[in-house]
Write a protein that holds these residues in place. Structure first.
Motif, mmCIF file in Angstrom:
data_model
loop_
_atom_site.group_PDB
_atom_site.id
_atom_site.type_symbol
_atom_site.label_atom_id
_atom_site.label_comp_id
_atom_site.label_asym_id
_atom_site.label_seq_id
_atom_site.Cartn_x
_atom_site.Cartn_y
_atom_site.Cartn_z
ATOM 1 N N UNK A 69 0.747 -1.279 0.137
ATOM 2 C CA UNK A 69 -0.018 -0.072 -0.102
ATOM 3 C C UNK A 69 0.836 1.286 -0.033
ATOM 4 N N UNK A 70 2.174 1.027 0.095
ATOM 5 C CA UNK A 70 3.140 2.213 -0.063
ATOM 6 C C UNK A 70 4.405 1.854 -0.420
ATOM 7 N N UNK A 71 5.420 2.714 -0.888
ATOM 8 C CA UNK A 71 6.689 2.304 -1.043
ATOM 9 C C UNK A 71 7.582 1.768 0.022
ATOM 10 N N UNK A 72 7.366 1.892 1.204
ATOM 11 C CA UNK A 72 8.062 1.445 2.161
ATOM 12 C C UNK A 72 7.797 0.113 2.397
ATOM 13 N N UNK A 73 6.385 -0.486 2.100
ATOM 14 C CA UNK A 73 6.125 -1.625 2.330
ATOM 15 C C UNK A 73 6.598 -2.522 1.030
ATOM 16 N N UNK A 74 6.887 -2.002 -0.222
ATOM 17 C CA UNK A 74 7.120 -2.330 -1.568
ATOM 18 C C UNK A 74 8.610 -2.719 -1.314
ATOM 19 N N UNK A 75 9.434 -1.808 -0.756
ATOM 20 C CA UNK A 75 10.830 -2.248 -0.591
ATOM 21 C C UNK A 75 10.984 -3.406 0.377
ATOM 22 N N UNK A 76 10.142 -3.703 1.655
ATOM 23 C CA UNK A 76 10.204 -4.460 2.398
ATOM 24 C C UNK A 76 9.812 -5.805 1.476
ATOM 25 N N UNK A 77 8.900 -5.961 0.876
ATOM 26 C CA UNK A 77 8.404 -6.949 -0.023
ATOM 27 C C UNK A 77 9.456 -7.549 -0.973
ATOM 28 N N UNK A 78 10.007 -6.601 -1.463
ATOM 29 C CA UNK A 78 10.870 -6.973 -2.626
ATOM 30 C C UNK A 78 12.165 -7.612 -1.716
ATOM 31 N N UNK A 79 12.592 -6.884 -0.745
ATOM 32 C CA UNK A 79 13.639 -7.585 0.013
ATOM 33 C C UNK A 79 13.469 -8.825 0.721
ATOM 34 N N UNK A 80 12.169 -9.103 1.133
ATOM 35 C CA UNK A 80 11.973 -10.180 1.877
ATOM 36 C C UNK A 80 11.321 -11.434 0.895
ATOM 37 N N UNK A 81 11.142 -11.102 -0.290
ATOM 38 C CA UNK A 81 10.561 -11.989 -1.340
ATOM 39 C C UNK A 81 11.323 -13.508 -1.318
ATOM 40 N N UNK A 82 10.631 -14.545 -1.213
ATOM 41 C CA UNK A 82 11.387 -15.859 -1.128
ATOM 42 C C UNK A 82 12.018 -15.833 -2.617
ATOM 43 N N UNK A 83 11.259 -15.531 -3.742
ATOM 44 C CA UNK A 83 11.802 -15.672 -5.084
ATOM 45 C C UNK A 83 11.623 -14.169 -5.379
ATOM 46 N N UNK A 84 12.420 -13.692 -6.667
ATOM 47 C CA UNK A 84 12.186 -12.592 -7.173
ATOM 48 C C UNK A 84 10.832 -12.179 -7.917
ATOM 49 N N UNK A 85 10.398 -11.269 -7.967
ATOM 50 C CA UNK A 85 9.026 -11.061 -8.719
ATOM 51 C C UNK A 85 9.724 -10.862 -9.986
ATOM 52 N N UNK A 86 8.687 -10.907 -11.069
ATOM 53 C CA UNK A 86 8.709 -10.928 -12.490
ATOM 54 C C UNK A 86 8.356 -9.351 -12.907
ATOM 55 N N UNK A 87 7.625 -8.635 -12.030
ATOM 56 C CA UNK A 87 7.215 -7.233 -12.613
ATOM 57 C C UNK A 87 6.841 -6.654 -11.334
#
Length: 127
Positions: free
Chosen positions: A38-56
């Protein structure tokens, strides 16, 4: 051969825009796994903590806590090469340039649609 599952991070503070984007992604064939922030800070956390990279990553511009420009810069600062597409109702050249300078790969205007997302998915070879 089975089609690859597509993992998308949808970064958008407005719930209605997330609903529209999820539906458009599904219709375009790119919404196998859609995580939301819901915001950029959460996005950075989700990318950092993702088990596998996002495709987009679909990144809104104007959000509380951390805007899309800063989130894009921070994600790129982590060495992440996932395509980031800026999404905004502000489509002026200066707005597009600011997102590209921050590290976005592309820009599209709101509202998102099946057609717009189909082009994006094809551009990044996700369709």
């Amino acid at each position: 051969m089975a089609r690859k599952m597509i993992r998308v991070l949808l970064v958008e503070d407005e719930e209605i825009n997330r609903v529209v984007a999820r539906a458009a992604l599904k219709a375009a064939g790119g919404g196998d796994v859609v995580d939301e922030a819901e915001n950029g800070e959460v996005a950075v956390q989700r990318v950092r903590d993702a088990a596998a990279p996002y495709d987009l990553v679909l990144m809104d511009k104007q959000m509380p806590v951390m805007d899309g420009h800063e989130a894009t810069r921070r994600i790129r600062g982590m060495g992440v090469t996932t395509p980031i597409v800026a999404v905004s109702s502000d489509g002026l050249p200066a707005d597009v340039d600011a997102f590209i300078t921050a590290g976005a790969d592309d820009f599209t205007s709101k509202p998102l649609s099946k057609e717009k997302l189909g082009v994006i998915l094809a551009k990044f070879r996700l369709a």
